[in-house]
Motif scaffolding. Sequence first.
Motif, PDB file in Angstrom:
ATOM      1  N   THR A  19       0.913  -1.196  -0.051  1.00  0.00           N
ATOM      2  CA  THR A  19      -0.054  -0.102  -0.050  1.00  0.00           C
ATOM      3  C   THR A  19       0.985   1.261  -0.071  1.00  0.00           C
ATOM      4  OG1 THR A  19      -0.238   0.061   2.415  1.00  0.00           O
ATOM      5  CG2 THR A  19      -1.757  -1.082   1.297  1.00  0.00           C
ATOM      6  N   GLU A  20       0.121   2.286  -0.800  1.00  0.00           N
ATOM      7  CA  GLU A  20       1.199   3.510  -0.742  1.00  0.00           C
ATOM      8  C   GLU A  20       0.882   4.316   0.716  1.00  0.00           C
ATOM      9  OE1 GLU A  20       0.828   5.749  -4.249  1.00  0.00           O
ATOM     10  OE2 GLU A  20       0.743   3.756  -5.500  1.00  0.00           O
ATOM     11  N   ALA A  21       1.731   5.164   0.944  1.00  0.00           N
ATOM     12  CA  ALA A  21       1.335   6.056   2.262  1.00  0.00           C
ATOM     13  C   ALA A  21       0.585   7.000   1.813  1.00  0.00           C
ATOM     14  CB  ALA A  21       2.892   6.525   2.644  1.00  0.00           C
ATOM     15  N   SER A  42      -7.355  18.280  -0.033  1.00  0.00           N
ATOM     16  CA  SER A  42      -7.892  17.317  -1.118  1.00  0.00           C
ATOM     17  C   SER A  42      -9.322  16.808  -0.645  1.00  0.00           C
ATOM     18  CB  SER A  42      -7.234  16.071  -1.032  1.00  0.00           C
ATOM     19  OG  SER A  42      -7.275  15.347   0.270  1.00  0.00           O
ATOM     20  N   LEU A  43      -9.911  17.413   0.598  1.00  0.00           N
ATOM     21  CA  LEU A  43     -11.248  17.119   0.877  1.00  0.00           C
ATOM     22  C   LEU A  43     -12.174  18.410   0.460  1.00  0.00           C
ATOM     23  CD1 LEU A  43     -10.974  15.839   4.526  1.00  0.00           C
ATOM     24  CD2 LEU A  43     -11.227  14.554   2.411  1.00  0.00           C
ATOM     25  N   SER A  44     -11.680  19.181  -0.406  1.00  0.00           N
ATOM     26  CA  SER A  44     -12.413  20.361  -0.726  1.00  0.00           C
ATOM     27  C   SER A  44     -13.658  19.806  -1.556  1.00  0.00           C
ATOM     28  CB  SER A  44     -11.690  21.348  -1.677  1.00  0.00           C
ATOM     29  OG  SER A  44     -11.327  20.490  -2.902  1.00  0.00           O
ATOM     30  N   PRO A  45     -13.859  18.889  -2.276  1.00  0.00           N
ATOM     31  CA  PRO A  45     -15.060  18.566  -2.728  1.00  0.00           C
ATOM     32  C   PRO A  45     -16.225  18.351  -1.609  1.00  0.00           C
ATOM     33  CG  PRO A  45     -13.484  17.077  -3.829  1.00  0.00           C
ATOM     34  CD  PRO A  45     -12.795  17.996  -2.571  1.00  0.00           C
ATOM     35  N   GLU A  90      -9.812   8.253   1.354  1.00  0.00           N
ATOM     36  CA  GLU A  90      -8.315   8.450   1.163  1.00  0.00           C
ATOM     37  C   GLU A  90      -7.776   8.974   2.299  1.00  0.00           C
ATOM     38  OE1 GLU A  90      -7.587  10.461  -2.600  1.00  0.00           O
ATOM     39  OE2 GLU A  90      -8.509   8.628  -3.613  1.00  0.00           O
ATOM     40  N   GLN A  91      -8.433   9.743   2.894  1.00  0.00           N
ATOM     41  CA  GLN A  91      -7.935  10.752   4.198  1.00  0.00           C
ATOM     42  C   GLN A  91      -8.178  10.298   5.722  1.00  0.00           C
ATOM     43  OE1 GLN A  91      -5.718  13.637   3.593  1.00  0.00           O
ATOM     44  NE2 GLN A  91      -5.316  12.555   1.664  1.00  0.00           N
TER      45      GLN A  91
END
Length: 81
Positions: free
Chosen positions: A8-10, A17-20, A41-42
């Motif tokens: 898994t990627e870090a 990134s939560l602006s939507p 994701e966050q």
Amino acid sequence: MIAVVHQTEAVVCNLLSLSPCLGPALFFTPPPGMCCGRLREQLPCLCEYVRNVNYGQLLSSSGPRRVVQACGVVVPNCYRK
């Protein structure tokens, strides 16, 4: 014997990134798929965001909590206060 390893990627914590999710949190509209995807994701970063003095109280308000619930995201205990 065969072993399968999942790499898994870090996660890079980036609140922007939560602006939507901002519109749905402010205006109580259904969150779009992009918002829910970014929220997932966050997820590992939510505790860090909530503990931040600058915006933790805002993220703990009813609008963001409603978006999290609408996206069906199970949040860590630090966010449940």
